[in-house]
Design a protein around this motif. Structure first.
Motif, PDB file in Angstrom:
ATOM      1  N   GLY A  12       0.791  -1.230   0.000  1.00 40.20           N
ATOM      2  CA  GLY A  12       0.000   0.000   0.000  1.00 40.20           C
ATOM      3  C   GLY A  12       0.817   1.271   0.000  1.00 40.20           C
ATOM      4  O   GLY A  12       0.261   2.362   0.074  1.00 40.20           O
ATOM      5  N   ALA A  13       2.140   1.159  -0.107  1.00 39.80           N
ATOM      6  CA  ALA A  13       3.020   2.344  -0.093  1.00 39.80           C
ATOM      7  C   ALA A  13       3.075   2.964  -1.489  1.00 39.80           C
ATOM      8  O   ALA A  13       3.915   2.607  -2.309  1.00 39.80           O
ATOM      9  N   ILE A  14       2.174   3.901  -1.738  1.00 39.41           N
ATOM     10  CA  ILE A  14       2.034   4.493  -3.071  1.00 39.41           C
ATOM     11  C   ILE A  14       3.317   5.183  -3.541  1.00 39.41           C
ATOM     12  O   ILE A  14       3.650   5.147  -4.718  1.00 39.41           O
ATOM     13  N   LYS A  15       4.057   5.781  -2.625  1.00 36.24           N
ATOM     14  CA  LYS A  15       5.279   6.493  -3.031  1.00 36.24           C
ATOM     15  C   LYS A  15       6.283   5.558  -3.700  1.00 36.24           C
ATOM     16  O   LYS A  15       7.042   5.980  -4.563  1.00 36.24           O
ATOM     17  N   LYS A  16       6.262   4.273  -3.347  1.00 32.95           N
ATOM     18  CA  LYS A  16       7.186   3.308  -3.948  1.00 32.95           C
ATOM     19  C   LYS A  16       6.942   3.132  -5.439  1.00 32.95           C
ATOM     20  O   LYS A  16       7.818   2.661  -6.151  1.00 32.95           O
ATOM     21  N   LEU A  17       5.767   3.509  -5.915  1.00 30.91           N
ATOM     22  CA  LEU A  17       5.449   3.372  -7.323  1.00 30.91           C
ATOM     23  C   LEU A  17       5.901   4.575  -8.149  1.00 30.91           C
ATOM     24  O   LEU A  17       5.893   4.523  -9.372  1.00 30.91           O
ATOM     25  N   PHE A  18       6.311   5.645  -7.482  1.00 33.67           N
ATOM     26  CA  PHE A  18       6.700   6.875  -8.174  1.00 33.67           C
ATOM     27  C   PHE A  18       8.202   6.950  -8.414  1.00 33.67           C
ATOM     28  O   PHE A  18       8.999   6.630  -7.536  1.00 33.67           O
ATOM     29  N   ASN A  19       8.564   7.423  -9.596  1.00 29.85           N
ATOM     30  CA  ASN A  19       9.946   7.713  -9.954  1.00 29.85           C
ATOM     31  C   ASN A  19      10.245   9.115  -9.417  1.00 29.85           C
ATOM     32  O   ASN A  19      10.031  10.113 -10.094  1.00 29.85           O
ATOM     33  N   THR A  20      10.712   9.169  -8.179  1.00 32.05           N
ATOM     34  CA  THR A  20      10.883  10.457  -7.496  1.00 32.05           C
ATOM     35  C   THR A  20      12.028  11.290  -8.047  1.00 32.05           C
ATOM     36  O   THR A  20      12.145  12.462  -7.710  1.00 32.05           O
ATOM     37  N   SER A  21      12.849  10.706  -8.910  1.00 36.43           N
ATOM     38  CA  SER A  21      13.937  11.490  -9.505  1.00 36.43           C
ATOM     39  C   SER A  21      13.594  12.011 -10.900  1.00 36.43           C
ATOM     40  O   SER A  21      14.409  12.673 -11.530  1.00 36.43           O
ATOM     41  N   SER A  22      12.384  11.738 -11.359  1.00 34.81           N
ATOM     42  CA  SER A  22      12.017  12.177 -12.710  1.00 34.81           C
ATOM     43  C   SER A  22      11.683  13.671 -12.757  1.00 34.81           C
ATOM     44  O   SER A  22      11.242  14.268 -11.771  1.00 34.81           O
ATOM     45  N   LYS A  23      11.882  14.203 -13.922  1.00 38.15           N
ATOM     46  CA  LYS A  23      11.545  15.608 -14.186  1.00 38.15           C
ATOM     47  C   LYS A  23      10.040  15.837 -13.967  1.00 38.15           C
ATOM     48  O   LYS A  23       9.637  16.836 -13.386  1.00 38.15           O
ATOM     49  N   ASP A  24       9.233  14.883 -14.408  1.00 41.42           N
ATOM     50  CA  ASP A  24       7.777  15.005 -14.255  1.00 41.42           C
ATOM     51  C   ASP A  24       7.370  15.041 -12.784  1.00 41.42           C
ATOM     52  O   ASP A  24       6.459  15.766 -12.406  1.00 41.42           O
TER      53      ASP A  24
ATOM     54  N   LYS B 187       9.226  16.126 -10.238  1.00 47.31           N
ATOM     55  CA  LYS B 187       9.650  17.417  -9.679  1.00 47.31           C
ATOM     56  C   LYS B 187       8.789  18.565 -10.205  1.00 47.31           C
ATOM     57  O   LYS B 187       8.324  19.405  -9.430  1.00 47.31           O
ATOM     58  N   GLU B 188       8.566  18.594 -11.521  1.00 44.56           N
ATOM     59  CA  GLU B 188       7.766  19.672 -12.109  1.00 44.56           C
ATOM     60  C   GLU B 188       6.308  19.601 -11.685  1.00 44.56           C
ATOM     61  O   GLU B 188       5.637  20.631 -11.611  1.00 44.56           O
ATOM     62  N   GLY B 189       5.821  18.397 -11.416  1.00 47.80           N
ATOM     63  CA  GLY B 189       4.432  18.224 -10.981  1.00 47.80           C
ATOM     64  C   GLY B 189       4.244  18.467  -9.498  1.00 47.80           C
ATOM     65  O   GLY B 189       3.140  18.340  -8.985  1.00 47.80           O
ATOM     66  N   ASN B 190       5.340  18.788  -8.811  1.00 46.48           N
ATOM     67  CA  ASN B 190       5.296  19.099  -7.386  1.00 46.48           C
ATOM     68  C   ASN B 190       4.707  17.937  -6.571  1.00 46.48           C
ATOM     69  O   ASN B 190       4.007  18.145  -5.589  1.00 46.48           O
ATOM     70  N   PHE B 191       5.025  16.705  -6.991  1.00 46.80           N
ATOM     71  CA  PHE B 191       4.446  15.540  -6.329  1.00 46.80           C
ATOM     72  C   PHE B 191       4.979  15.324  -4.918  1.00 46.80           C
ATOM     73  O   PHE B 191       4.312  14.688  -4.112  1.00 46.80           O
TER      74      PHE B 191
END
Length: 118
Positions: A52-64, A66-70
């Motif tokens: 259930g750890a949604i953050k694990k599914l995100f590419n936190t180093s991607s430009k998208d 960072k630009e999406g302010n996720f």
């Protein structure tokens, strides 16, 4: 067992993961993650595999990301909202994104993959 591996051909981590699979003689099918992001169903399966750890599914180093302010937005998002965004923007998805029978892996850590695949 044939794995479905969502990856980006210019990603160094993805290249290492595919080399690992080749050297381990594991069958897999690649899917270009940017052009064909994982479906909502696949993302929900992976979310369960990640506890259930949604953050694990995100590419936190991607430009998208960072630009999406996720970094700020993600804590306020529901899992359904996050899955919706990920299903539309493959570059936001942590890669490689691997689904197999009864398991899911995001990112590439050989020691984790050994525990699941060998």
């Amino acid at each position: 067992m044939t794995l479905k591996v969502y990856c980006y051909d210019k990603c160094g981590t993805c290249k290492k993961a595919l080399k690992y699979l080749d050297e381990s003689d594991i069958d897999y099918q690649t899917v270009p993650i940017r052009e064909k992001p994982p479906s909502k169903t696949a993302l929900k399966k992976m979310l369960k595999h990640q506890g259930g750890a949604i953050k694990k599914l995100f590419n936190t180093s991607s430009k998208d990301y960072k630009e999406g302010n996720f970094k700020e937005r993600l804590p306020e998002m529901s899992a359904d909202e996050a899955v919706e965004v990920l299903s539309k923007t493959g570059n936001l998805v942590k890669r490689p994104f691997v689904l197999g029978e009864g398991f899911g892996l995001v990112g590439f850590k050989p020691e984790v993959w050994d525990g699941v695949l060998k």
